[in-house]
Write a protein that holds these residues in place. Structure first.
Motif, short mmCIF file in Angstrom:
data_model
loop_
_atom_site.label_atom_id
_atom_site.label_comp_id
_atom_site.label_asym_id
_atom_site.label_seq_id
_atom_site.Cartn_x
_atom_site.Cartn_y
_atom_site.Cartn_z
N VAL A 192 1.76 -12.92 -1.36
CA VAL A 192 1.21 -13.70 -2.45
C VAL A 192 -0.30 -13.82 -2.30
CG1 VAL A 192 1.24 -15.93 -3.61
CG2 VAL A 192 3.36 -14.98 -2.65
N ARG A 193 -1.01 -13.61 -3.40
CA ARG A 193 -2.46 -13.66 -3.34
C ARG A 193 -2.94 -15.10 -3.21
NH1 ARG A 193 -6.88 -10.04 -6.40
NH2 ARG A 193 -8.70 -10.97 -5.45
N ASP A 194 -3.82 -15.31 -2.28
CA ASP A 194 -4.43 -16.62 -2.05
C ASP A 194 -5.73 -16.68 -2.84
OD1 ASP A 194 -5.55 -18.95 -1.19
OD2 ASP A 194 -5.41 -18.51 0.95
N GLY A 195 -5.72 -17.48 -3.89
CA GLY A 195 -6.90 -17.55 -4.74
C GLY A 195 -8.11 -18.10 -4.04
N ASN A 196 -7.93 -18.77 -2.93
CA ASN A 196 -9.05 -19.34 -2.19
C ASN A 196 -9.61 -18.40 -1.13
OD1 ASN A 196 -8.89 -21.86 -3.55
ND2 ASN A 196 -7.17 -22.46 -2.24
N ASP A 197 -8.97 -17.23 -0.99
CA ASP A 197 -9.40 -16.29 0.06
C ASP A 197 -10.11 -15.10 -0.59
OD1 ASP A 197 -9.79 -14.65 2.19
OD2 ASP A 197 -7.67 -14.39 2.71
N PRO A 198 -11.43 -15.05 -0.50
CA PRO A 198 -12.17 -13.94 -1.12
C PRO A 198 -11.93 -12.61 -0.42
CG PRO A 198 -13.66 -15.28 0.19
CD PRO A 198 -12.34 -16.01 0.17
N ASN A 199 -11.38 -12.65 0.77
CA ASN A 199 -11.14 -11.42 1.53
C ASN A 199 -9.69 -10.94 1.43
OD1 ASN A 199 -13.83 -11.43 2.61
ND2 ASN A 199 -13.20 -13.04 4.04
N TRP A 200 -8.94 -11.48 0.50
CA TRP A 200 -7.50 -11.17 0.41
C TRP A 200 -7.27 -9.67 0.26
CZ3 TRP A 200 -4.20 -8.85 -3.07
CH2 TRP A 200 -2.84 -9.06 -2.86
N VAL A 201 -7.99 -9.04 -0.65
CA VAL A 201 -7.78 -7.61 -0.90
C VAL A 201 -8.03 -6.80 0.36
CG1 VAL A 201 -8.63 -5.57 -2.14
CG2 VAL A 201 -8.20 -7.70 -3.39
N GLN A 202 -9.15 -7.05 1.03
CA GLN A 202 -9.46 -6.29 2.24
C GLN A 202 -8.45 -6.56 3.34
OE1 GLN A 202 -11.95 -3.87 2.56
NE2 GLN A 202 -10.68 -3.46 4.36
N ASN A 203 -8.01 -7.81 3.46
CA ASN A 203 -7.01 -8.14 4.48
C ASN A 203 -5.70 -7.40 4.22
OD1 ASN A 203 -8.76 -9.84 5.81
ND2 ASN A 203 -8.03 -11.69 4.78
N GLN A 204 -5.29 -7.37 2.95
CA GLN A 204 -4.05 -6.66 2.62
C GLN A 204 -4.20 -5.16 2.82
OE1 GLN A 204 -1.10 -8.10 2.06
NE2 GLN A 204 -2.21 -10.00 2.48
N ASN B 258 -6.12 -3.76 5.05
CA ASN B 258 -6.05 -3.54 6.50
C ASN B 258 -4.60 -3.53 6.97
OD1 ASN B 258 -8.84 -3.47 6.62
ND2 ASN B 258 -9.05 -5.61 7.27
N ARG B 259 -3.79 -4.43 6.42
CA ARG B 259 -2.38 -4.49 6.80
C ARG B 259 -1.63 -3.26 6.28
NH1 ARG B 259 0.08 -9.16 8.29
NH2 ARG B 259 1.93 -8.63 7.04
N CYS B 260 -1.96 -2.85 5.08
CA CYS B 260 -1.33 -1.66 4.49
C CYS B 260 -1.57 -0.43 5.36
CB CYS B 260 -1.86 -1.46 3.08
SG CYS B 260 -1.39 0.08 2.26
N LEU B 261 -2.79 -0.30 5.86
CA LEU B 261 -3.18 0.88 6.64
C LEU B 261 -2.96 0.73 8.14
CD1 LEU B 261 -6.56 1.64 4.83
CD2 LEU B 261 -4.34 2.69 4.39
N SER B 262 -2.43 -0.41 8.55
CA SER B 262 -2.26 -0.70 9.97
C SER B 262 -1.31 0.27 10.66
CB SER B 262 -1.76 -2.13 10.17
OG SER B 262 -1.47 -2.38 11.53
N LYS B 263 -1.63 0.63 11.89
CA LYS B 263 -0.76 1.47 12.70
C LYS B 263 0.06 0.66 13.69
CE LYS B 263 -3.78 5.54 12.44
NZ LYS B 263 -4.56 6.55 13.21
N THR B 264 -0.13 -0.66 13.68
CA THR B 264 0.55 -1.51 14.66
C THR B 264 1.61 -2.40 14.03
OG1 THR B 264 -1.18 -3.20 14.46
CG2 THR B 264 -1.46 -1.53 16.18
N LEU B 265 1.50 -2.69 12.74
CA LEU B 265 2.50 -3.53 12.08
C LEU B 265 3.79 -2.76 11.89
CD1 LEU B 265 0.44 -5.32 9.27
CD2 LEU B 265 1.29 -6.32 11.39
N GLU B 266 4.89 -3.49 11.68
CA GLU B 266 6.15 -2.85 11.31
C GLU B 266 5.99 -2.22 9.93
OE1 GLU B 266 9.36 -5.59 11.49
OE2 GLU B 266 9.16 -5.94 13.65
#
Length: 253
Positions: A16-28, A30-38
């Motif tokens: 869910v997008r956090d409207g108070n987090d200006p870095n939400w897109v970049q954080n997601q 990073n998670r999308c491209l992560s090699k360590t997450l499930e």
């Protein structure tokens, strides 16, 4: 964005997008491209980006491309759809073209794969993976000079990848340049000692050269390293029987 078929979020969950987090897109991203997450976690973030209308261009292409990569083995059709959408979002994505070509090659659609790979190489001439894939596609379509050119370049760009040597060794083997094939299979075995493909291929080359004992020695090594490898065991057992039979016939004379 016109031409992009937005997909429904995967059942793994919705980020869910956090409207108070200006870095939400970049954080997601990073998670999308992560090699360590499930995988399921990365897929969820990729899907969240894909279903966010404000995400466009290269970021949207990256999310589609990565989701395609994550599912290319289990769901190749959906992977192709994601790669298609990545290229609609960013037509000059060499990574998306290369990823789509991989899926096409698994279904033996080598001609379509070659088109994607040639375009990817135009966009990124130093992309070793694209050179390797195109060399492999040329090998499978029996275009051996072109295969050697691309595989030579792939090895030049990334000399530490065992797969590139295995593919080039197969080209040399097909052309009956057995010494060159053995060299490449030996190099592959050095680079990836846990992969017995080079030893199995060396066994086949030694056998083609009329050297069954050398072939058997290579296969014995393969089985010792990977005792559960069915190909190594079956070839070792077959050759053991043939060598033993030939020895018995010779002693009976």
């Amino acid at each position: 964005m016109p031409g992009i078929a937005l997909s429904k979020p995967f059942v793994a969950g919705v980020a869910v997008r956090d409207g108070n987090d200006p870095n939400w897109v970049q954080n997601q991203l990073n998670r999308c491209l992560s090699k360590t997450l499930e995988v399921s976690q990365s897929m969820t973030s990729c899907s969240a980006l894909i279903n966010t209308p404000q995400v466009r261009g290269q970021q949207l292409a990256a999310a589609f491309r990565q989701r395609g990569f994550l599912q290319r083995e289990k769901d190749p059709d959906r992977a192709i759809a994601d790669y298609d959408n990545a290229l609609k979002a960013w037509p000059d994505s060499a990574d998306a073209l290369t990823g789509r070509a991989w899926v096409l090659m698994t279904s033996r659609n080598y001609e379509a794969a070659l088109q994607d790979l040639s375009r990817a190489i135009e966009l990124s001439p130093t992309m070793a993976t694209a050179r390797y894939y195109r060399g492999y596609a040329y090998l499978r379509t029996r275009k051996y000079p072109q295969a050697l050119t691309d595989l030579n370049e792939a090895i030049k760009l990334d000399p530490g990848n065992a797969d590139y040597y295995l593919a080039r060794g197969e080209v040399w083997q097909t052309l009956e340049n057995y010494e060159a094939a053995l060299h490449d299979f030996e190099e592959a075995s050095k680079l990836a000692p846990e992969d017995v493909g080079g030893l199995i291929s060396s066994g086949a080359v030694f056998e083609a050269m009329g050297k069954p004992r050398e072939a058997l020695a290579a296969l014995e090594r393969a089985v010792s390293l990977a005792p559960k490898d069915k190909d190594a065991v079956s070839e070792r057992d077959r050759l053991r029987s043939e060598v033993s039979g030939a020895a018995s016939a010779g002693s009976a004379r």
